[in-house]
Motif scaffolding. Sequence first.
Motif, PDB file in Angstrom:
ATOM      1  N   SER A 145      -7.489  -0.443  70.229  1.00  0.00           N
ATOM      2  CA  SER A 145      -8.007  -1.799  70.442  1.00  0.00           C
ATOM      3  C   SER A 145      -9.503  -1.778  70.714  1.00  0.00           C
ATOM      4  CB  SER A 145      -7.270  -2.474  71.607  1.00  0.00           C
ATOM      5  OG  SER A 145      -5.907  -2.653  71.297  1.00  0.00           O
ATOM      6  N   PHE A 146      -9.965  -0.769  71.446  1.00  0.00           N
ATOM      7  CA  PHE A 146     -11.400  -0.634  71.702  1.00  0.00           C
ATOM      8  C   PHE A 146     -12.157  -0.337  70.404  1.00  0.00           C
ATOM      9  CE2 PHE A 146     -15.101   2.086  72.813  1.00  0.00           C
ATOM     10  CZ  PHE A 146     -15.838   1.133  73.504  1.00  0.00           C
ATOM     11  N   CYS A 147     -11.596   0.545  69.589  1.00  0.00           N
ATOM     12  CA  CYS A 147     -12.235   0.886  68.308  1.00  0.00           C
ATOM     13  C   CYS A 147     -12.339  -0.345  67.403  1.00  0.00           C
ATOM     14  CB  CYS A 147     -11.444   1.990  67.602  1.00  0.00           C
ATOM     15  SG  CYS A 147     -11.571   3.600  68.414  1.00  0.00           S
ATOM     16  N   MET A 148     -11.320  -1.205  67.424  1.00  0.00           N
ATOM     17  CA  MET A 148     -11.360  -2.429  66.628  1.00  0.00           C
ATOM     18  C   MET A 148     -12.518  -3.324  67.062  1.00  0.00           C
ATOM     19  SD  MET A 148      -7.420  -3.666  66.113  1.00  0.00           S
ATOM     20  CE  MET A 148      -6.494  -3.175  64.650  1.00  0.00           C
ATOM     21  N   ALA A 149     -12.752  -3.390  68.362  1.00  0.00           N
ATOM     22  CA  ALA A 149     -13.805  -4.266  68.881  1.00  0.00           C
ATOM     23  C   ALA A 149     -15.198  -3.724  68.586  1.00  0.00           C
ATOM     24  CB  ALA A 149     -13.635  -4.461  70.385  1.00  0.00           C
ATOM     25  N   LEU A 150     -15.312  -2.434  68.290  1.00  0.00           N
ATOM     26  CA  LEU A 150     -16.612  -1.845  67.985  1.00  0.00           C
ATOM     27  C   LEU A 150     -17.236  -2.470  66.742  1.00  0.00           C
ATOM     28  CD1 LEU A 150     -16.021   1.960  68.693  1.00  0.00           C
ATOM     29  CD2 LEU A 150     -17.355   0.346  70.065  1.00  0.00           C
ATOM     30  N   THR A 151     -16.398  -3.079  65.890  1.00  0.00           N
ATOM     31  CA  THR A 151     -16.930  -3.736  64.689  1.00  0.00           C
ATOM     32  C   THR A 151     -17.868  -4.882  65.054  1.00  0.00           C
ATOM     33  OG1 THR A 151     -14.969  -5.164  64.583  1.00  0.00           O
ATOM     34  CG2 THR A 151     -14.926  -3.150  63.259  1.00  0.00           C
ATOM     35  N   SER A 152     -17.732  -5.422  66.273  1.00  0.00           N
ATOM     36  CA  SER A 152     -18.586  -6.529  66.706  1.00  0.00           C
ATOM     37  C   SER A 152     -20.040  -6.097  66.843  1.00  0.00           C
ATOM     38  CB  SER A 152     -18.096  -7.099  68.036  1.00  0.00           C
ATOM     39  OG  SER A 152     -18.252  -6.145  69.085  1.00  0.00           O
ATOM     40  N   LEU A 153     -20.272  -4.810  67.027  1.00  0.00           N
ATOM     41  CA  LEU A 153     -21.642  -4.309  67.143  1.00  0.00           C
ATOM     42  C   LEU A 153     -22.376  -4.413  65.808  1.00  0.00           C
ATOM     43  CD1 LEU A 153     -21.114  -1.121  69.350  1.00  0.00           C
ATOM     44  CD2 LEU A 153     -21.909  -3.372  70.072  1.00  0.00           C
ATOM     45  N   GLY A 154     -21.625  -4.262  64.723  1.00  0.00           N
ATOM     46  CA  GLY A 154     -22.215  -4.374  63.403  1.00  0.00           C
ATOM     47  C   GLY A 154     -22.341  -5.814  62.964  1.00  0.00           C
ATOM     48  N   SER A 155     -21.266  -6.568  63.149  1.00  0.00           N
ATOM     49  CA  SER A 155     -21.251  -7.965  62.713  1.00  0.00           C
ATOM     50  C   SER A 155     -20.089  -8.703  63.350  1.00  0.00           C
ATOM     51  CB  SER A 155     -21.129  -8.035  61.186  1.00  0.00           C
ATOM     52  OG  SER A 155     -20.816  -9.330  60.759  1.00  0.00           O
TER      53      SER A 155
END
Length: 519
Positions: free
Chosen positions: A398-408
């Motif tokens: 779940s944390f890895c999924m949220a890392l996409t927010s750093l890009g866009s």
Amino acid sequence: MALPSHHTVANGSILVDSGQSRLAQLGYKQELKRDLSVFSNFAFSFSIISVLTGITTVYNTGLRFGGPLSFIYGWFITGVFTMFVGLSMAEICSSYPTSGGLYYWSAKLAGRNWAPFASWLTGWFNIVGQWAVTASVDFSLAQLIQVIILLSTGGKNGGGYEASKYVVIAFHGAILLIHAFINSLPISVLSFFGQLAAVWNLIGVVLLMILVPTVATERASAKFVFTHFNTDNREGISSKVYIFVLGLLMSQYTLTGYDASAHMTEETKSADKNGPKGIISSIGISIIFGWGYLLGITFAVTNIPFLLDENNDAGGYAIAEIFYLAFKNRYGSGVGGIICLGVVAIAIFFCGMSSVTSNSRMAYAFSRDGAMPLSSLWHKVNKQEVPINAVWLSAFISFCMALTSLGSLVAFQAMVSIATIGLYIAYALPIFFRVTLARKSFSPGPFNLGRYGVLVGWVAVLWVATISVLFSLPVAYPITSETLNYTPVAVCGLLLLTVSSWIISARHWFTGPITNIDK
């Protein structure tokens, strides 16, 4: 022929829980501690649905697309059809009360030839959808904490502190870490937290729906609340039907996650009866309390464009601005509104906690049947009979999924879209198999819909098909890389990965649910 609903007697004297007896009939050992009451089972689903979480975090969507009329009436429309889905799931859950839930149901209902593929497809849509829910819920809590800090330090127009995207993702990671620690505790402790979460949500809704409009110095009229339709969405959409449909997203996003009652059945007493009760009651009570919350908050709405304006003190977070202004205008200080946001934040925290619980039970069951990489690792339970590795796996993904927010944020929204549409597809698949391939062979449990089971099932399937199309439509015009609705891209991507992995590899070794007990 219906399955027996009474307690089974072993050796003529020892009463065996009906859920445990049914689990043994299905070929599984009792490895998790069966200690949850019907209220505890309900509490997990109710705290994941969490109307305080769903409505608060996507209230902006409802305001932008249709406003009061869209969500006051759209909530009931969505609620009724969601109940059809829940009733069908409850009927199947009563017959197959296992932690695997949806994917196990698909395997049993699709028939021997289709069972492995049906189980594989449903299972991956379910577990990825659950991880996306957890990522979405805890990220929304991180964003709300950021807004609370902003308002507490003076607001956007008063020099308040605006956290960067890196600070927000750090909040998200810390929240998930706490959730993983809590979910590593024995089920008796989790049961207490789950019940506390349900009570907090119930009291929180009643408190806020009465307090906020009462404190507000300016209130909307009943005519505005029940008849106003906002077409000023500034997204290039003018069709009223189109706008109303997009407004339904708020309601459908909120009314999600009640499969938790199914995933907790191996830890629930009399699960063949109490699992279905958990599903149905969590939906029904959420519909009632959710509508009350919507109604109360909307009476404090007087200027929709201002609430959605990114230059207001809350940075465009509508409900935060509503709470803050209600107290600031009456008392000269918005502290009371910030405290109200704290009540919501705690509800979201509980929602994420219960979501990790549900994720871990699904991962435990799916790996028990060998469907996940390193299955033997995720299937392990500790001395407290908790699937500890599955808990930490769920938090990490779940944390890895949220890392996409750093890009866009666009990429993150695409990931989150799986939380609604992907999860509902997983809900619909076993129901579809029940009303088609298993129409005549299905053996109902203690809870069943009788002759209406097939009709209710078809309504549920058609509703999921409808929302899957509607929520894949563009939400802004003209369509650009920033305004494109990536929901169909994300869902089709998941479908492609699931099917291709089946064709290339899984079809050679995955046979569906595997029993681990001698019959």
